[in-house]
Design a protein around this motif. Structure first.
Motif, PDB file in Angstrom:
ATOM      1  N   THR A 199      78.743  41.708 -89.247  1.00 22.28           N
ATOM      2  CA  THR A 199      77.587  41.131 -88.587  1.00 22.28           C
ATOM      3  C   THR A 199      77.301  39.724 -89.096  1.00 22.28           C
ATOM      4  O   THR A 199      76.858  38.862 -88.330  1.00 22.28           O
ATOM      5  N   THR A 200      77.576  39.458 -90.353  1.00 14.69           N
ATOM      6  CA  THR A 200      77.418  38.105 -90.876  1.00 14.69           C
ATOM      7  C   THR A 200      78.367  37.146 -90.172  1.00 14.69           C
ATOM      8  O   THR A 200      77.991  36.021 -89.827  1.00 14.69           O
ATOM      9  N   LEU A 201      79.598  37.569 -89.935  1.00 15.44           N
ATOM     10  CA  LEU A 201      80.534  36.733 -89.187  1.00 15.44           C
ATOM     11  C   LEU A 201      80.072  36.547 -87.743  1.00 15.44           C
ATOM     12  O   LEU A 201      80.275  35.477 -87.153  1.00 15.44           O
ATOM     13  N   GLY A 202      79.444  37.564 -87.166  1.00 14.21           N
ATOM     14  CA  GLY A 202      78.924  37.441 -85.810  1.00 14.21           C
ATOM     15  C   GLY A 202      77.823  36.402 -85.710  1.00 14.21           C
ATOM     16  O   GLY A 202      77.834  35.544 -84.825  1.00 14.21           O
ATOM     17  N   VAL A 203      76.869  36.454 -86.602  1.00 20.20           N
ATOM     18  CA  VAL A 203      75.788  35.465 -86.608  1.00 20.20           C
ATOM     19  C   VAL A 203      76.341  34.079 -86.925  1.00 20.20           C
ATOM     20  O   VAL A 203      75.930  33.079 -86.325  1.00 20.20           O
ATOM     21  N   GLY A 204      77.299  34.007 -87.832  1.00 20.30           N
ATOM     22  CA  GLY A 204      77.932  32.729 -88.143  1.00 20.30           C
ATOM     23  C   GLY A 204      78.652  32.143 -86.944  1.00 20.30           C
ATOM     24  O   GLY A 204      78.621  30.926 -86.718  1.00 20.30           O
ATOM     25  N   GLY A 205      79.275  32.980 -86.128  1.00 19.94           N
ATOM     26  CA  GLY A 205      79.943  32.504 -84.918  1.00 19.94           C
ATOM     27  C   GLY A 205      78.978  31.919 -83.904  1.00 19.94           C
ATOM     28  O   GLY A 205      79.257  30.906 -83.256  1.00 19.94           O
ATOM     29  N   VAL A 206      77.811  32.556 -83.761  1.00 20.40           N
ATOM     30  CA  VAL A 206      76.790  32.022 -82.857  1.00 20.40           C
ATOM     31  C   VAL A 206      76.284  30.676 -83.359  1.00 20.40           C
ATOM     32  O   VAL A 206      76.101  29.731 -82.581  1.00 20.40           O
ATOM     33  N   LEU A 207      76.084  30.555 -84.665  1.00 17.83           N
ATOM     34  CA  LEU A 207      75.606  29.286 -85.224  1.00 17.83           C
ATOM     35  C   LEU A 207      76.654  28.184 -85.076  1.00 17.83           C
ATOM     36  O   LEU A 207      76.318  27.034 -84.778  1.00 17.83           O
ATOM     37  N   ILE A 208      77.923  28.520 -85.256  1.00 19.56           N
ATOM     38  CA  ILE A 208      78.984  27.523 -85.085  1.00 19.56           C
ATOM     39  C   ILE A 208      79.082  27.111 -83.617  1.00 19.56           C
ATOM     40  O   ILE A 208      79.264  25.927 -83.302  1.00 19.56           O
ATOM     41  N   ALA A 209      78.932  28.064 -82.698  1.00 20.80           N
ATOM     42  CA  ALA A 209      78.936  27.729 -81.273  1.00 20.80           C
ATOM     43  C   ALA A 209      77.778  26.798 -80.926  1.00 20.80           C
ATOM     44  O   ALA A 209      77.939  25.840 -80.154  1.00 20.80           O
ATOM     45  N   SER A 210      76.627  27.035 -81.514  1.00 16.18           N
ATOM     46  CA  SER A 210      75.477  26.158 -81.292  1.00 16.18           C
ATOM     47  C   SER A 210      75.733  24.758 -81.836  1.00 16.18           C
ATOM     48  O   SER A 210      75.399  23.758 -81.193  1.00 16.18           O
ATOM     49  N   MET A 211      76.330  24.683 -83.028  1.00 15.30           N
ATOM     50  CA  MET A 211      76.669  23.369 -83.600  1.00 15.30           C
ATOM     51  C   MET A 211      77.637  22.622 -82.698  1.00 15.30           C
ATOM     52  O   MET A 211      77.476  21.418 -82.451  1.00 15.30           O
ATOM     53  N   LEU A 212      78.667  23.318 -82.215  1.00 15.64           N
ATOM     54  CA  LEU A 212      79.649  22.678 -81.347  1.00 15.64           C
ATOM     55  C   LEU A 212      79.030  22.227 -80.025  1.00 15.64           C
ATOM     56  O   LEU A 212      79.369  21.160 -79.505  1.00 15.64           O
ATOM     57  N   TYR A 213      78.128  23.021 -79.476  1.00 16.49           N
ATOM     58  CA  TYR A 213      77.468  22.648 -78.232  1.00 16.49           C
ATOM     59  C   TYR A 213      76.691  21.344 -78.398  1.00 16.49           C
ATOM     60  O   TYR A 213      76.801  20.429 -77.588  1.00 16.49           O
ATOM     61  N   PHE A 214      75.880  21.271 -79.437  1.00 17.26           N
ATOM     62  CA  PHE A 214      75.089  20.054 -79.644  1.00 17.26           C
ATOM     63  C   PHE A 214      75.967  18.860 -79.979  1.00 17.26           C
ATOM     64  O   PHE A 214      75.652  17.731 -79.605  1.00 17.26           O
ATOM     65  N   LEU A 215      77.074  19.092 -80.663  1.00 17.25           N
ATOM     66  CA  LEU A 215      77.955  17.986 -81.021  1.00 17.25           C
ATOM     67  C   LEU A 215      78.759  17.495 -79.823  1.00 17.25           C
ATOM     68  O   LEU A 215      78.846  16.289 -79.568  1.00 17.25           O
ATOM     69  N   LEU A 216      79.356  18.422 -79.054  1.00 18.98           N
ATOM     70  CA  LEU A 216      80.249  18.035 -77.967  1.00 18.98           C
ATOM     71  C   LEU A 216      79.524  17.694 -76.667  1.00 18.98           C
ATOM     72  O   LEU A 216      80.012  16.875 -75.890  1.00 18.98           O
ATOM     73  N   VAL A 217      78.389  18.317 -76.413  1.00 16.64           N
ATOM     74  CA  VAL A 217      77.704  18.112 -75.141  1.00 16.64           C
ATOM     75  C   VAL A 217      76.541  17.138 -75.275  1.00 16.64           C
ATOM     76  O   VAL A 217      76.406  16.202 -74.503  1.00 16.64           O
ATOM     77  N   LYS A 218      75.707  17.329 -76.260  1.00 11.75           N
ATOM     78  CA  LYS A 218      74.517  16.502 -76.426  1.00 11.75           C
ATOM     79  C   LYS A 218      74.756  15.274 -77.308  1.00 11.75           C
ATOM     80  O   LYS A 218      73.854  14.472 -77.490  1.00 11.75           O
ATOM     81  N   ASP A 219      75.950  15.166 -77.883  1.00 17.43           N
ATOM     82  CA  ASP A 219      76.293  14.052 -78.791  1.00 17.43           C
ATOM     83  C   ASP A 219      75.284  13.902 -79.931  1.00 17.43           C
ATOM     84  O   ASP A 219      74.882  12.800 -80.291  1.00 17.43           O
ATOM     85  N   ASN A 220      74.883  15.042 -80.457  1.00 16.26           N
ATOM     86  CA  ASN A 220      73.904  15.046 -81.538  1.00 16.26           C
ATOM     87  C   ASN A 220      74.363  16.062 -82.577  1.00 16.26           C
ATOM     88  O   ASN A 220      74.462  17.252 -82.285  1.00 16.26           O
ATOM     89  N   LEU A 221      74.642  15.615 -83.781  1.00 16.52           N
ATOM     90  CA  LEU A 221      75.069  16.522 -84.846  1.00 16.52           C
ATOM     91  C   LEU A 221      73.844  17.197 -85.452  1.00 16.52           C
ATOM     92  O   LEU A 221      72.920  16.531 -85.904  1.00 16.52           O
ATOM     93  N   SER A 222      73.828  18.522 -85.429  1.00 16.05           N
ATOM     94  CA  SER A 222      72.698  19.284 -85.942  1.00 16.05           C
ATOM     95  C   SER A 222      73.065  19.895 -87.291  1.00 16.05           C
ATOM     96  O   SER A 222      73.977  20.718 -87.373  1.00 16.05           O
ATOM     97  N   PHE A 223      72.349  19.483 -88.313  1.00 17.68           N
ATOM     98  CA  PHE A 223      72.598  20.017 -89.650  1.00 17.68           C
ATOM     99  C   PHE A 223      71.865  21.334 -89.890  1.00 17.68           C
ATOM    100  O   PHE A 223      72.177  22.046 -90.828  1.00 17.68           O
ATOM    101  N   HIS A 224      70.913  21.662 -89.029  1.00 20.43           N
ATOM    102  CA  HIS A 224      70.151  22.901 -89.214  1.00 20.43           C
ATOM    103  C   HIS A 224      71.066  24.125 -89.136  1.00 20.43           C
ATOM    104  O   HIS A 224      70.983  25.014 -89.983  1.00 20.43           O
ATOM    105  N   GLU A 225      71.926  24.151 -88.124  1.00 23.31           N
ATOM    106  CA  GLU A 225      72.829  25.289 -87.977  1.00 23.31           C
ATOM    107  C   GLU A 225      73.824  25.368 -89.128  1.00 23.31           C
ATOM    108  O   GLU A 225      74.178  26.447 -89.590  1.00 23.31           O
ATOM    109  N   LEU A 226      74.273  24.213 -89.592  1.00 21.57           N
ATOM    110  CA  LEU A 226      75.200  24.197 -90.727  1.00 21.57           C
ATOM    111  C   LEU A 226      74.540  24.750 -91.978  1.00 21.57           C
ATOM    112  O   LEU A 226      75.127  25.566 -92.701  1.00 21.57           O
ATOM    113  N   LEU A 227      73.306  24.351 -92.236  1.00 21.27           N
ATOM    114  CA  LEU A 227      72.591  24.856 -93.410  1.00 21.27           C
ATOM    115  C   LEU A 227      72.310  26.355 -93.298  1.00 21.27           C
ATOM    116  O   LEU A 227      72.421  27.087 -94.283  1.00 21.27           O
TER     117      LEU A 227
END
Length: 130
Positions: free
Chosen positions: A44-72
């Motif tokens: 389940t930790t890997l599952g939640v981590g996958g959702v957070l990584i997907a969110s980071m990639l979305y904001f980076l690739l689509v919105k051109d905004n690097l989000s450090f919140h998901e990384l932290l």
């Protein structure tokens, strides 16, 4: 949204969903506390981590905004889950269970809470002898 970004974010969300489902199923189906402990702390930790990584990639690739919140959040999750699992396991062992109540470790040594750690040969360690 570029096709590459959609595929990458979707892949992480699908992988995260699979890990979350397996972790939840393991929590329900495993027999005792020591076995049941692994499902939420690993899968389940890997599952939640996958959702957070997907969110980071979305904001980076689509919105051109690097989000450090998901990384932290991801780093905090991957650091705290093993520690909490260790505390839960030690508490369960110290509740007065007998050695025979615990599942086998599958290793050369038994549960460390019951036995002293095995002695090491001084020649095997990197520390100088005194």
């Amino acid at each position: 949204m570029p096709m590459f970004a959609e595929i990458l974010v979707s892949a992480f969300l699908v992988i995260a969903g699979i890990f979350g489902l397996v972790g939840s199923f393991g929590l329900l189906k495993l027999n005792d506390t020591m076995q049941r402990l692994h499902a939420p702390t690993k899968a389940t930790t890997l599952g939640v981590g996958g959702v957070l990584i997907a969110s980071m990639l979305y904001f980076l690739l689509v919105k051109d905004n690097l989000s450090f919140h998901e990384l932290l959040i991801t780093l905090f999750l991957f650091l705290t889950a093993p520690v909490s699992a260790l505390f839960i396991a030690q508490t369960h062992i110290l509740m007065g269970l007998r050695r025979t109540d615990l599942p086998p470790t599958g290793g050369e040594h038994d549960w460390s809470i019951f036995d002293d750690p095995p002695e090491q040969d001084p020649q095997e360690t990197d520390q100088p002898q005194t």
